[in-house]
Design a protein around this motif. Structure first.
Motif, mmCIF file in Angstrom:
data_model
loop_
_atom_site.group_PDB
_atom_site.id
_atom_site.type_symbol
_atom_site.label_atom_id
_atom_site.label_comp_id
_atom_site.label_asym_id
_atom_site.label_seq_id
_atom_site.Cartn_x
_atom_site.Cartn_y
_atom_site.Cartn_z
ATOM 1 N N VAL A 1 0.844 -1.196 0.000
ATOM 2 C CA VAL A 1 0.000 0.000 0.000
ATOM 3 C C VAL A 1 0.882 1.250 0.000
ATOM 4 C CG1 VAL A 1 -1.687 1.329 1.359
ATOM 5 C CG2 VAL A 1 -1.961 -1.142 1.072
ATOM 6 N N ALA A 2 1.930 1.217 0.847
ATOM 7 C CA ALA A 2 2.819 2.372 0.936
ATOM 8 C C ALA A 2 3.484 2.620 -0.411
ATOM 9 C CB ALA A 2 3.862 2.132 2.019
ATOM 10 N N HIS A 3 3.943 1.505 -1.028
ATOM 11 C CA HIS A 3 4.665 1.619 -2.281
ATOM 12 C C HIS A 3 3.778 2.171 -3.401
ATOM 13 C CE1 HIS A 3 8.466 0.441 -4.115
ATOM 14 N NE2 HIS A 3 7.761 0.430 -5.232
ATOM 15 N N VAL A 4 2.587 1.578 -3.503
ATOM 16 C CA VAL A 4 1.684 1.994 -4.578
ATOM 17 C C VAL A 4 1.262 3.449 -4.369
ATOM 18 C CG1 VAL A 4 -0.588 1.595 -5.611
ATOM 19 C CG2 VAL A 4 0.911 -0.324 -5.137
ATOM 20 N N SER A 5 0.984 3.828 -3.119
ATOM 21 C CA SER A 5 0.583 5.214 -2.856
ATOM 22 C C SER A 5 1.699 6.174 -3.270
ATOM 23 C CB SER A 5 0.281 5.456 -1.381
ATOM 24 O OG SER A 5 -0.237 4.332 -0.815
ATOM 25 N N HIS A 6 2.937 5.727 -2.942
ATOM 26 C CA HIS A 6 4.084 6.554 -3.303
ATOM 27 C C HIS A 6 4.180 6.722 -4.825
ATOM 28 C CE1 HIS A 6 8.058 8.249 -2.989
ATOM 29 N NE2 HIS A 6 8.440 7.418 -3.958
ATOM 30 N N GLN A 7 3.944 5.600 -5.549
ATOM 31 C CA GLN A 7 4.018 5.633 -7.009
ATOM 32 C C GLN A 7 2.889 6.477 -7.610
ATOM 33 O OE1 GLN A 7 6.378 4.455 -8.898
ATOM 34 N NE2 GLN A 7 7.510 3.370 -7.274
ATOM 35 N N LEU A 8 1.728 6.488 -6.889
ATOM 36 C CA LEU A 8 0.586 7.251 -7.405
ATOM 37 C C LEU A 8 0.792 8.755 -7.226
ATOM 38 C CD1 LEU A 8 -2.444 5.133 -6.099
ATOM 39 C CD2 LEU A 8 -1.851 5.542 -8.491
ATOM 40 N N LYS A 9 1.560 9.045 -6.173
ATOM 41 C CA LYS A 9 1.687 10.464 -5.789
ATOM 42 C C LYS A 9 2.228 11.342 -6.916
ATOM 43 C CE LYS A 9 2.749 10.915 -1.078
ATOM 44 N NZ LYS A 9 3.922 10.830 -0.255
ATOM 45 N N THR A 10 3.359 10.922 -7.551
ATOM 46 C CA THR A 10 4.010 11.768 -8.565
ATOM 47 C C THR A 10 3.080 12.059 -9.747
ATOM 48 O OG1 THR A 10 5.932 10.531 -7.898
ATOM 49 C CG2 THR A 10 6.241 12.088 -9.721
ATOM 50 N N PRO A 11 2.517 11.023 -10.436
ATOM 51 C CA PRO A 11 1.643 11.360 -11.566
ATOM 52 C C PRO A 11 0.432 12.172 -11.142
ATOM 53 C CG PRO A 11 1.630 8.984 -11.155
ATOM 54 C CD PRO A 11 2.677 9.580 -10.282
ATOM 55 N N LEU A 12 -0.118 11.866 -9.944
ATOM 56 C CA LEU A 12 -1.313 12.598 -9.508
ATOM 57 C C LEU A 12 -0.992 14.068 -9.270
ATOM 58 C CD1 LEU A 12 -3.214 10.135 -7.151
ATOM 59 C CD2 LEU A 12 -3.939 11.046 -9.360
ATOM 60 N N SER A 13 0.181 14.327 -8.624
ATOM 61 C CA SER A 13 0.475 15.742 -8.361
ATOM 62 C C SER A 13 0.797 16.481 -9.662
ATOM 63 C CB SER A 13 1.574 15.888 -7.303
ATOM 64 O OG SER A 13 2.668 15.136 -7.690
ATOM 65 N N LEU A 14 1.483 15.754 -10.593
ATOM 66 C CA LEU A 14 1.753 16.396 -11.894
ATOM 67 C C LEU A 14 0.456 16.693 -12.633
ATOM 68 C CD1 LEU A 14 4.909 14.486 -13.161
ATOM 69 C CD2 LEU A 14 4.720 16.911 -12.603
ATOM 70 N N LEU A 15 -0.474 15.710 -12.582
ATOM 71 C CA LEU A 15 -1.773 15.884 -13.243
ATOM 72 C C LEU A 15 -2.524 17.062 -12.634
ATOM 73 C CD1 LEU A 15 -3.279 12.305 -13.765
ATOM 74 C CD2 LEU A 15 -2.871 14.050 -15.498
ATOM 75 N N SER A 16 -2.524 17.097 -11.274
ATOM 76 C CA SER A 16 -3.313 18.155 -10.645
ATOM 77 C C SER A 16 -2.683 19.529 -10.911
ATOM 78 C CB SER A 16 -3.509 17.850 -9.162
ATOM 79 O OG SER A 16 -2.599 18.517 -8.393
ATOM 80 N N ALA A 17 -1.303 19.560 -10.937
ATOM 81 C CA ALA A 17 -0.647 20.844 -11.232
ATOM 82 C C ALA A 17 -0.988 21.304 -12.644
ATOM 83 C CB ALA A 17 0.859 20.683 -11.057
ATOM 84 N N ALA A 18 -0.921 20.344 -13.614
ATOM 85 C CA ALA A 18 -1.173 20.704 -15.013
ATOM 86 C C ALA A 18 -2.613 21.164 -15.206
ATOM 87 C CB ALA A 18 -0.860 19.507 -15.910
ATOM 88 N N THR A 19 -3.551 20.413 -14.617
ATOM 89 C CA THR A 19 -4.965 20.782 -14.804
ATOM 90 C C THR A 19 -5.268 22.119 -14.130
ATOM 91 O OG1 THR A 19 -5.437 19.286 -12.993
ATOM 92 C CG2 THR A 19 -6.045 18.510 -15.173
ATOM 93 N N GLU A 20 -4.632 22.342 -12.967
ATOM 94 C CA GLU A 20 -4.841 23.617 -12.266
ATOM 95 C C GLU A 20 -4.382 24.788 -13.140
ATOM 96 O OE1 GLU A 20 -3.395 25.461 -8.090
ATOM 97 O OE2 GLU A 20 -3.526 23.254 -8.197
ATOM 98 N N THR A 21 -3.187 24.604 -13.722
ATOM 99 C CA THR A 21 -2.649 25.660 -14.580
ATOM 100 C C THR A 21 -3.623 25.943 -15.733
ATOM 101 O OG1 THR A 21 -0.519 24.734 -14.061
ATOM 102 C CG2 THR A 21 -0.551 26.401 -15.800
ATOM 103 N N LEU A 22 -4.146 24.839 -16.335
ATOM 104 C CA LEU A 22 -5.064 25.008 -17.458
ATOM 105 C C LEU A 22 -6.355 25.701 -17.002
ATOM 106 C CD1 LEU A 22 -4.707 21.620 -19.392
ATOM 107 C CD2 LEU A 22 -3.871 23.866 -20.054
ATOM 108 N N GLN A 23 -6.823 25.279 -15.824
ATOM 109 C CA GLN A 23 -8.065 25.862 -15.291
ATOM 110 C C GLN A 23 -7.925 27.363 -15.080
ATOM 111 O OE1 GLN A 23 -8.865 23.634 -11.794
ATOM 112 N NE2 GLN A 23 -10.606 22.562 -12.701
ATOM 113 N N LEU A 24 -6.770 27.768 -14.577
ATOM 114 C CA LEU A 24 -6.565 29.189 -14.281
ATOM 115 C C LEU A 24 -6.272 30.010 -15.541
ATOM 116 C CD1 LEU A 24 -4.490 28.855 -10.992
ATOM 117 C CD2 LEU A 24 -6.896 29.489 -11.251
#
Ligand code: ADP
Length: 560
Positions: A326-349
């Motif tokens: 669980v720890a490993h997968v969460s860690h692996q999910l973190k990077t793409p999710l934060s990149l996705l959220s940063a990119a979408t936020e930028t687009l939204q703004l």
């Protein structure tokens, strides 16, 4: 929140082990005590029974010695004897010879009959007649004459006769109370060489056996009689464990009854009446054998305990793995999710000014979404592995299956990678679930692509070696350091050489699981910087006759 101390987690296990071992020791101890008590009680009982039997057998022997002297020689009335009625004496002697086989012959003399054999006694043997034996007859009569002055009723002597061998017991019948003159002599002759053994012939033998049987339980009793020199008179030299030994004062006449009224005498010899049980040792070892079921139960208990400990460890390991996962997968999910959220936020703004920048952000979103789906797919594959996956086995042309998998995989990389496939003719055949093997091949191809560097060449070769069908997937990429080569098949393990490539460390464990489920194995040879060759070996199968033509494999789902 209550925190469980690690010691407390260990303690129940330690307590369980201690309790089980303690219970096993207690069970064995109590059984040992019960068996020891039973053994000693059995010994005491057998000894008591043996003593009783020995005493009764001594009585039986005594009666054998007393009967012919006390009963037979008084059975004919004195007036009849005085009248020379040897016919009546013969009747008694015949009965006695049957009842007392140890008596060699009876003898008689009477003043009335002396005329037939002057100065000698006549003998009554098993032929049923009185007959003369002049030498012995005279010697016996001489004995009577010699001892007459002593005026006793009984006379005993040994070493009588030509060979000085016989034992003789006489009963003198006196004319009157003063015992000055006698009118008859009755007696018996024993041959010491044969009479001891004959004491134990039928009908006495049956009585002795009845005594033993009466006192025998489980185990049965046996008799052994030794003479004064320790020679076995009766029974088996190997009579087993002797429980009792009774000394028997052996004289050829009943000394107790007649000693006071007797002249002469024989030498008293001490025989031993031994009673024991040959099965005693066996019975004791039988008791010891009753340890076995307990020992087996204790062993089973310990095996059960061992299995419980193992299961406990395994469940602890699984819990740890789960947390790790669980720890490993969460860690692996973190990077793409934060990149996705940063990119979408930028687009939204609406901060993206140029179309190039917009396309860059969209590329990022696309790439990270791909990465996420890749991760989810790997996790799904992995979780399928964990649940008992069912394989649908078929006879498959391994060469054809490999070629079709590589072709499908190469489609998406046309122009970027060169794939070569080297297969000699049809086969080899394998008995596998094609979808599972396609998945394993696709994972290896995926890695070959991912860990290739500047030389983008992937060579696939199918061959057979003895009973194995082998596929080798070789790339010319970064390679794997020797120290990592064993570990890359472990879950989540990633070699340092490939860390800059995206990955989760689940592809190779999946390959290994799939291949081993088919009775095969996977291994790697690699030179860091030069490339790696991953090898899957599967047991070859003889295809059924109808499946002899290469199977057409459905288009594989490339897993990447
Ligand atoms: P992932 O590739 O997702 O990290 P894998 O289980 O497929 O996980 O591989 C485990 C590790 O083995 C990789 O991280 C990589 O270091 C190494 N590896 C696997 N295949 C290759 C290859 N073809 N060349 C070099 N290294 C490889």
């Amino acid at each position: 929140m209550s925190v469980t101390h690690p010691l407390w987690r260990v303690r129940p296990l330690v307590l369980a082990i201690t309790a089980t071992i303690g219970a096993a020791v207690l069970v064995l101890y109590f059984q040992y005590r019960a068996i020891a008590t039973l053994e000693s009680q059995t010994k005491v009982i057998v000894r008591q029974l043996s003593e009783q039997a020995a005493t009764e057998i001594a009585g039986e022997l005594h009666r054998a010695l007393a009967g012919p002297v006390i009963d037979t020689m008084t059975a004919v009335s004195q007036p009849d004897l005085r009248a020379g009625r040897f016919d009546l004496v013969a009747q008694e002697y015949a009965k006695a010879l049957a009842a007392y086989p140890h008596v060699d012959r009876f003898l008689a003399w009477s003043a009335r009959r002396e005329i037939n054999a002057p100065g000698e006694v006549v003998f009554f043997g098993r032929d049923g007649h009185f007959a003369r034996d002049a030498t012995l007859g005279r010697a016996v009569f001489e004995l009577a004459r010699k001892h007459a002055p002593a005026q006793h009723i009984f006379i005993a002597a040994e070493g009588i006769g030509a060979q000085k061998r016989h034992q003789v017991l006489l009963r003198v019948f006196w004319n009157d109370a003063k015992r000055l003159d006698y009118f008859a002599v009755l007696g018996l002759v024993l041959d010491p060489q044969t009479s001891p053994a004959r004491l134990f012939e039928p009908p006495r033998l049956a009585r002795i056996n009845a005594i033993l049987a009466r006192h025998s339980g489980e185990p049965a009793l046996r008799l052994r009689v030794l003479d004064e020199r320790g020679k076995v008179v009766f029974g088996n030299a190997d009579a087993g464990q002797i429980s009792t030994r009774l000394p028997f004062p052996m004289l050829f006449y009943p000394a107790e009854e007649i000693q006071a009224r007797m002249s002469g005498g024989g030498e008293m010899r001490t025989w031993q009446i031994e009673v024991g049980s040959p099965e005693m040792a066996g019975a004791m070892s039988g008791m010891s054998q009753s340890y076995w079921p307990t020992l087996v139960s204790v062993a089973l208990m310990l095996v059960a305990l061992g299995l419980t400990v193992q299961a406990h460890r395994r469940s602890a390991e699984l819990a740890e793995m789960q947390t790790d996962f669980v720890a490993h997968v969460s860690h692996q999910l973190k990077t793409p999710l934060s990149l996705l959220s940063a990119a979408t936020e930028t687009l939204q703004l609406d901060r993206v000014r140029s179309p190039e920048k917009l396309s860059e952000y969209l590329d990022t979103i696309h790439a990270e979404a791909g990465r996420l789906s890749h991760l989810v797919q790997r996790v799904l594959e992995f979780s399928r592995m964990q649940q008992d996956r069912r394989y649908e086995l078929e006879y498959v042309d391994f060469g054809a299956l490999t070629r079709e998998t590589v072709d499908a995989f190469a489609l998406g990389l046309a122009g970027q990678f060169t794939f070569s496939v080297d297969i000699d003719g049809p086969g080899p055949y394998v008995h596998v679930d094609p979808a599972a093997i396609e998945q394993a091949l696709a994972n290896l191809l995926d890695n070959a692509v991912k860990y290739s560097d500047t030389i983008k060449e992937i060579a696939v070769r199918v061959r057979n070696d003895h009973h194995w069908a082998i596929v080798e997937i070789a790339d010319r990429g970064v390679g794997v350091a020797a120290a990592d080569q064993d570990r890359i098949f472990d879950r989540f393990y990633r070699a340092s050489s490939g860390l800059h490539r995206p990955g989760f460390g689940l592809g190779l464990p999946i390959v290994r699981e799939l291949v081993e489920a088919h009775g095969g194995r996977v291994d790697v040879t690699s030179v860091p910087g030069a490339g790696s060759t991953f090898r899957i070996s599967l047991p070859q199968a003889n295809p059924p006759v109808i499946a002899a033509s290469p199977r057409s494999v459905e288009s594989p789902e490339a897993v990447s």
